[in-house]
Enzyme design. Structure first.
Site, PDB file in Angstrom:
ATOM      1  N   ASP A  97      -1.870  62.240  30.165  1.00  0.00           N
ATOM      2  CA  ASP A  97      -2.490  63.484  30.597  1.00  0.00           C
ATOM      3  C   ASP A  97      -3.459  63.119  31.717  1.00  0.00           C
ATOM      4  O   ASP A  97      -3.783  61.931  31.909  1.00  0.00           O
ATOM      5  CB  ASP A  97      -3.213  64.132  29.410  1.00  0.00           C
ATOM      6  CG  ASP A  97      -3.908  65.423  29.786  1.00  0.00           C
ATOM      7  OD1 ASP A  97      -3.358  66.176  30.614  1.00  0.00           O
ATOM      8  OD2 ASP A  97      -5.003  65.684  29.266  1.00  0.00           O
ATOM      9  N   ASP A 106      -6.665  65.352  32.943  1.00  0.00           N
ATOM     10  CA  ASP A 106      -8.050  65.702  32.620  1.00  0.00           C
ATOM     11  C   ASP A 106      -8.440  65.133  31.256  1.00  0.00           C
ATOM     12  O   ASP A 106      -7.782  65.393  30.257  1.00  0.00           O
ATOM     13  CB  ASP A 106      -8.225  67.227  32.596  1.00  0.00           C
ATOM     14  CG  ASP A 106      -8.168  67.832  33.989  1.00  0.00           C
ATOM     15  OD1 ASP A 106      -8.415  67.081  34.954  1.00  0.00           O
ATOM     16  OD2 ASP A 106      -7.869  69.024  34.118  1.00  0.00           O
TER      17      ASP A 106
END
Length: 224
Positions: free
Chosen positions: A12, A14
């Protein structure tokens, strides 16, 4: 498929590679204020790991305004938020890469383990360029090209497919519950960055990105 052989790590963005959540919050706050809808950091937690349009729907619900705008207008509002966000993103520098990430990516490249980014952010390529991390990734998923956002597995399955790797030979790294659910649904091993209460569905829980280390992950992967 070669059983228990780690061939790819899917990240991922963020909360894993950098923390641009503060810029998302600031941009949504600017928009909510403009629309006259209450919005604070506590409510912002509901938006974690959620797509832009779904985030807008949650904000509109908070102001009982979900039926106030046409779909076309909602798209325009979400686009305006993204313009606020992109302006704020120009503040990001390589100093904003989270602890341990550079070393971990170097470890992966040294042993030819494939890497991808699976983020709901349409700005992922720009952010990775600002962080000077783009050179480390073999594939960056385009959230616009997958039919369903997290917690559905689509974006992680897309990453595995484009890397040419079976999902069972991948580890997904996330910091949001929706992301962990997506990784698990994709048939990958999930590594969650956060507390036990936040990451309770993750197969492996790490208190911070600084704990990402190839030897430990490979050992855990082989035992799983």
């Amino acid at each position: 498929m070669e059983k228990n052989n780690l061939k790819a790590v899917v990240f991922d963005l963020d909360g894993v590679l950098t923390d641009s959540a503060k810029y998302h919050y600031q941009a949504w706050k600017m928009l909510a204020d403009k629309l006259g809808i209450p919005f604070d950091e506590e409510y912002n937690e509901k938006l974690k790991g959620v797509s832009r349009m779904e985030s807008l729907e949650l904000i509109l619900q908070n102001g009982n305004a979900q039926d106030k705008y046409t779909q076309e207008k909602k798209v325009a509002i979400a686009t305006e938020k993204n313009e606020f966000y992109k302006q704020l993103l120009h503040q990001i520098t390589p100093e904003d890469v989270l602890p341990g990430i550079h070393d971990f990516l170097e470890q992966l490249k040294a042993v030819c383990i494939n890497t991808a980014v699976a983020s709901v952010s349409h700005n992922a390529p720009f952010i990775l360029e600002r962080l000077e991390l783009d050179k480390y990734f073999d594939y960056i998923c385009d959230a616009a090209q997958v039919p369903r956002a997290k917690p559905f597995p689509d974006i992680f399955l897309s990453a595995a497919q484009n890397l040419g790797v079976d999902p069972a030979n991948c580890i997904g790294v996330e910091d949001a519950q929706a992301g962990i659910q997506a990784i698990n649904a994709a048939g990958m091993m999930s590594a969650g960055v956060g507390t036990e209460s936040q990451m309770q569905e993750a197969k492996l829980i790490l208190p911070s990105t600084a704990k990402l280390e190839l030897g430990m992950l490979k050992e855990y992967f082989q035992l799983a």
